[in-house]
Design a protein around this motif. Structure first.
Motif, PDB file in Angstrom:
ATOM      1  N   SER A   1       0.829  -1.207   0.000  1.00 35.10           N
ATOM      2  CA  SER A   1       0.000   0.000   0.000  1.00 35.10           C
ATOM      3  C   SER A   1       0.860   1.253   0.000  1.00 35.10           C
ATOM      4  O   SER A   1       0.588   2.202  -0.736  1.00 35.10           O
ATOM      5  CB  SER A   1      -0.930  -0.005   1.213  1.00 35.10           C
ATOM      6  N   GLY A   2       1.896   1.254   0.824  1.00 35.51           N
ATOM      7  CA  GLY A   2       2.801   2.400   0.861  1.00 35.51           C
ATOM      8  C   GLY A   2       3.470   2.635  -0.471  1.00 35.51           C
ATOM      9  O   GLY A   2       3.675   3.777  -0.886  1.00 35.51           O
ATOM     10  N   LYS A   3       3.808   1.557  -1.144  1.00 40.83           N
ATOM     11  CA  LYS A   3       4.455   1.660  -2.453  1.00 40.83           C
ATOM     12  C   LYS A   3       3.468   2.101  -3.538  1.00 40.83           C
ATOM     13  O   LYS A   3       3.816   2.837  -4.444  1.00 40.83           O
ATOM     14  CB  LYS A   3       5.055   0.303  -2.804  1.00 40.83           C
ATOM     15  N   THR A   4       2.197   1.634  -3.404  1.00 44.77           N
ATOM     16  CA  THR A   4       1.191   1.905  -4.431  1.00 44.77           C
ATOM     17  C   THR A   4       0.571   3.290  -4.291  1.00 44.77           C
ATOM     18  O   THR A   4       0.510   4.040  -5.257  1.00 44.77           O
ATOM     19  CB  THR A   4       0.075   0.838  -4.384  1.00 44.77           C
ATOM     20  N   ILE A   5       0.087   3.623  -3.093  1.00 42.04           N
ATOM     21  CA  ILE A   5      -0.601   4.910  -2.919  1.00 42.04           C
ATOM     22  C   ILE A   5       0.226   5.926  -2.140  1.00 42.04           C
ATOM     23  O   ILE A   5      -0.163   7.077  -2.028  1.00 42.04           O
ATOM     24  CB  ILE A   5      -1.981   4.734  -2.242  1.00 42.04           C
ATOM     25  N   GLY A   6       1.332   5.500  -1.577  1.00 42.38           N
ATOM     26  CA  GLY A   6       2.197   6.400  -0.832  1.00 42.38           C
ATOM     27  C   GLY A   6       2.111   6.160   0.670  1.00 42.38           C
ATOM     28  O   GLY A   6       1.153   5.591   1.173  1.00 42.38           O
TER      29      GLY A   6
ATOM     30  N   PRO B   1      -0.803   8.566   2.561  1.00 46.54           N
ATOM     31  CA  PRO B   1      -2.163   8.048   2.456  1.00 46.54           C
ATOM     32  C   PRO B   1      -2.355   6.717   3.197  1.00 46.54           C
ATOM     33  O   PRO B   1      -3.430   6.465   3.768  1.00 46.54           O
ATOM     34  CB  PRO B   1      -2.379   7.858   0.951  1.00 46.54           C
ATOM     35  N   THR B   2      -1.340   5.881   3.232  1.00 46.75           N
ATOM     36  CA  THR B   2      -1.433   4.609   3.949  1.00 46.75           C
ATOM     37  C   THR B   2      -1.580   4.855   5.448  1.00 46.75           C
ATOM     38  O   THR B   2      -2.444   4.264   6.099  1.00 46.75           O
ATOM     39  CB  THR B   2      -0.195   3.736   3.670  1.00 46.75           C
TER      40      THR B   2
ATOM     41  N   LEU C   1      -5.041   6.181   6.104  1.00 46.10           N
ATOM     42  CA  LEU C   1      -6.034   5.102   6.069  1.00 46.10           C
ATOM     43  C   LEU C   1      -6.043   4.300   7.366  1.00 46.10           C
ATOM     44  O   LEU C   1      -7.103   3.942   7.881  1.00 46.10           O
ATOM     45  CB  LEU C   1      -5.780   4.155   4.894  1.00 46.10           C
TER      46      LEU C   1
END
Length: 128
Positions: free
Chosen positions: A22-27, A30-31, A34
């Motif tokens: 998630s950190g890699k995909t959305i940053g 934002p993780t 969330l």
């Protein structure tokens, strides 16, 4: 023993993997947002559902009924709230499933059968 191993080793490892993905995909920001958001929403929902469960227990006791169903609801709400306060997406999904009445209704038979097994194996003692 296998179930304990699942909760202690496998679930946290999967949670870390999903958080990294998630950190890699959305940053990262934002993780983290969330994770905090699901914790806040989960705490609010657990409080709301918990108060409703307590009212149901009180109402059933006023009518002279044993509040077994309401107690199982309370147990599901407690576990769901704890899962939502635990950082991670897998535990958040499980927590929300336990907090929403429609999904909780489908999960409660599992808890009931688990408690029955514990009682049958003398892992839980009922004192009268």
């Amino acid at each position: 023993m296998r179930l304990l191993m699942l909760f202690i080793i496998v679930i946290p490892a999967l949670e870390i993997g999903f958080l990294l993905l998630s950190g890699k995909t959305i940053g990262v920001i934002p993780t983290v947002f969330l994770i905090i958001l699901t914790g806040v929403i989960g705490a609010w929902l657990a409080k709301k559902q918990g108060i409703e469960a307590i009212r149901n227990v009180q109402q059933q006791m006023q009518y002279g009924q044993i509040p077994s169903d309401a107690i199982i609801d309370g147990l599901c709400i407690l576990v769901g709230g704890l899962l939502l306060l635990t950082p991670g997406f897998i535990t958040d999904i499980a927590g929300f499933l336990l907090l929403f009445p429609l999904s909780r209704k489908k999960i409660k038979p599992f808890f009931i059968s688990l408690i029955r097994k514990w009682i049958d194996r003398n892992r839980i003692t009922i004192i009268r």
